[in-house]
Scaffold this motif. Structure first.
Motif, PDB file in Angstrom:
ATOM      1  N   LEU A  57       0.825  -1.211   0.000  1.00  0.00           N
ATOM      2  CA  LEU A  57       0.000   0.000   0.000  1.00  0.00           C
ATOM      3  C   LEU A  57       0.861   1.263   0.000  1.00  0.00           C
ATOM      4  N   ALA A  58       1.924   1.270   0.797  1.00  0.00           N
ATOM      5  CA  ALA A  58       2.828   2.427   0.812  1.00  0.00           C
ATOM      6  C   ALA A  58       3.499   2.601  -0.553  1.00  0.00           C
ATOM      7  N   SER A  59       3.858   1.498  -1.193  1.00  0.00           N
ATOM      8  CA  SER A  59       4.505   1.564  -2.511  1.00  0.00           C
ATOM      9  C   SER A  59       3.548   2.095  -3.570  1.00  0.00           C
ATOM     10  N   VAL A  60       2.296   1.629  -3.554  1.00  0.00           N
ATOM     11  CA  VAL A  60       1.297   2.121  -4.509  1.00  0.00           C
ATOM     12  C   VAL A  60       1.025   3.602  -4.256  1.00  0.00           C
ATOM     13  N   GLY A  61       0.925   3.990  -2.992  1.00  0.00           N
ATOM     14  CA  GLY A  61       0.734   5.403  -2.662  1.00  0.00           C
ATOM     15  C   GLY A  61       1.877   6.264  -3.163  1.00  0.00           C
ATOM     16  N   THR A  62       3.098   5.778  -3.020  1.00  0.00           N
ATOM     17  CA  THR A  62       4.271   6.506  -3.514  1.00  0.00           C
ATOM     18  C   THR A  62       4.224   6.633  -5.029  1.00  0.00           C
ATOM     19  N   LEU A  63       3.854   5.548  -5.704  1.00  0.00           N
ATOM     20  CA  LEU A  63       3.721   5.586  -7.166  1.00  0.00           C
ATOM     21  C   LEU A  63       2.711   6.642  -7.581  1.00  0.00           C
ATOM     22  N   TRP A  64       1.524   6.597  -6.993  1.00  0.00           N
ATOM     23  CA  TRP A  64       0.478   7.539  -7.388  1.00  0.00           C
ATOM     24  C   TRP A  64       0.876   8.974  -7.072  1.00  0.00           C
ATOM     25  N   TRP A  65       1.561   9.181  -5.955  1.00  0.00           N
ATOM     26  CA  TRP A  65       2.042  10.529  -5.629  1.00  0.00           C
ATOM     27  C   TRP A  65       3.031  11.000  -6.694  1.00  0.00           C
TER      28      TRP A  65
ATOM     29  N   GLY B  83      -1.572   2.277 -15.289  1.00  0.00           N
ATOM     30  CA  GLY B  83      -2.177   1.012 -14.891  1.00  0.00           C
ATOM     31  C   GLY B  83      -1.161  -0.112 -14.805  1.00  0.00           C
ATOM     32  N   VAL B  84      -0.245  -0.153 -15.770  1.00  0.00           N
ATOM     33  CA  VAL B  84       0.800  -1.185 -15.770  1.00  0.00           C
ATOM     34  C   VAL B  84       1.641  -1.086 -14.505  1.00  0.00           C
ATOM     35  N   TRP B  85       2.105   0.117 -14.184  1.00  0.00           N
ATOM     36  CA  TRP B  85       2.952   0.263 -13.000  1.00  0.00           C
ATOM     37  C   TRP B  85       2.178  -0.017 -11.723  1.00  0.00           C
ATOM     38  N   THR B  86       0.895   0.337 -11.680  1.00  0.00           N
ATOM     39  CA  THR B  86       0.093   0.015 -10.499  1.00  0.00           C
ATOM     40  C   THR B  86       0.014  -1.500 -10.312  1.00  0.00           C
ATOM     41  N   LEU B  87      -0.233  -2.240 -11.389  1.00  0.00           N
ATOM     42  CA  LEU B  87      -0.284  -3.697 -11.284  1.00  0.00           C
ATOM     43  C   LEU B  87       1.068  -4.276 -10.869  1.00  0.00           C
ATOM     44  N   VAL B  88       2.141  -3.781 -11.458  1.00  0.00           N
ATOM     45  CA  VAL B  88       3.471  -4.285 -11.112  1.00  0.00           C
ATOM     46  C   VAL B  88       3.727  -4.106  -9.622  1.00  0.00           C
ATOM     47  N   ILE B  89       3.366  -2.951  -9.088  1.00  0.00           N
ATOM     48  CA  ILE B  89       3.630  -2.685  -7.675  1.00  0.00           C
ATOM     49  C   ILE B  89       2.663  -3.462  -6.788  1.00  0.00           C
ATOM     50  N   LEU B  90       1.429  -3.667  -7.234  1.00  0.00           N
ATOM     51  CA  LEU B  90       0.517  -4.508  -6.456  1.00  0.00           C
ATOM     52  C   LEU B  90       1.044  -5.936  -6.353  1.00  0.00           C
ATOM     53  N   TYR B  91       1.670  -6.429  -7.405  1.00  0.00           N
ATOM     54  CA  TYR B  91       2.213  -7.788  -7.403  1.00  0.00           C
ATOM     55  C   TYR B  91       3.511  -7.899  -6.627  1.00  0.00           C
TER      56      TYR B  91
END
Length: 162
Positions: A39-47, A62-70
């Motif tokens: 969650l912290a990594s996805v938040g950092t990505l979106w920021w 979307g690609v980077w969000t999926l990569v970080i979720l995985y």
């Protein structure tokens, strides 16, 4: 059957690792801590996308969000190395990491969707059918998310002579 014997040998060889890792990976605390990292990594990505990388195409967001979720912080490190548009020198390694991210995100999405459809919705009991179906969807999604940007790059080079 020689293949069955080989698989049995591999299973026996990995038994000590499984004995050590299973309690760790089954611990809810470990899973909870990993979820917080993700969650912290996805938040950092979106920021970063909102503040510094708005030029990133929506597909790549979307690609980077999926990569970080995985893959959590590991995926964020790959994004930081290769996914930011303001990188001035785009090397073969960075393009390779981006292409792999496309494939990885598509493969994971296909795998999750395939398992949800085949084992969940259709309630298939055959492990072989579920495995084959999830593999097929993973391959299809991964291929689609990899080939699209490559074709786009080729068309850009062809059209503009870059």
């Amino acid at each position: 059957m020689p293949l069955q014997g080989l698989l049995t040998q591999i299973e026996h060889a990995l038994a000590p690792v499984r004995h050590i890792m299973k309690p760790i990976l089954s611990d809810p605390l470990v899973m909870g801590v990993w979820a917080l990292f993700v969650l912290a990594s996805v938040g950092t990505l979106w920021w970063d996308i909102r503040e510094r990388n708005q030029a990133l195409p929506s597909l790549m967001k979307g690609v980077w969000t999926l990569v970080i979720l995985y893959s959590g912080p590991f995926g964020l490190a790959v994004y930081w190395y290769s996914g930011r548009t303001q990188i001035s020198n785009d090397s073969v390694w960075r393009r390779g990491f981006r292409s792999t991210a496309h494939c990885y995100s598509g493969c994971g999405a296909g795998e999750v969707l395939g398992f949800a459809l085949l084992a969940g919705l259709l309630a298939l009991q055959s492990t072989l059918l579920v495995a084959a179906g999830t593999f097929a969807l993973a391959y299809l999604f991964g291929y689609a998310l990899t080939v699209g940007p490559l074709i786009e790059d080729v068309l850009t080079v062809w059209h503009y002579g870059v």
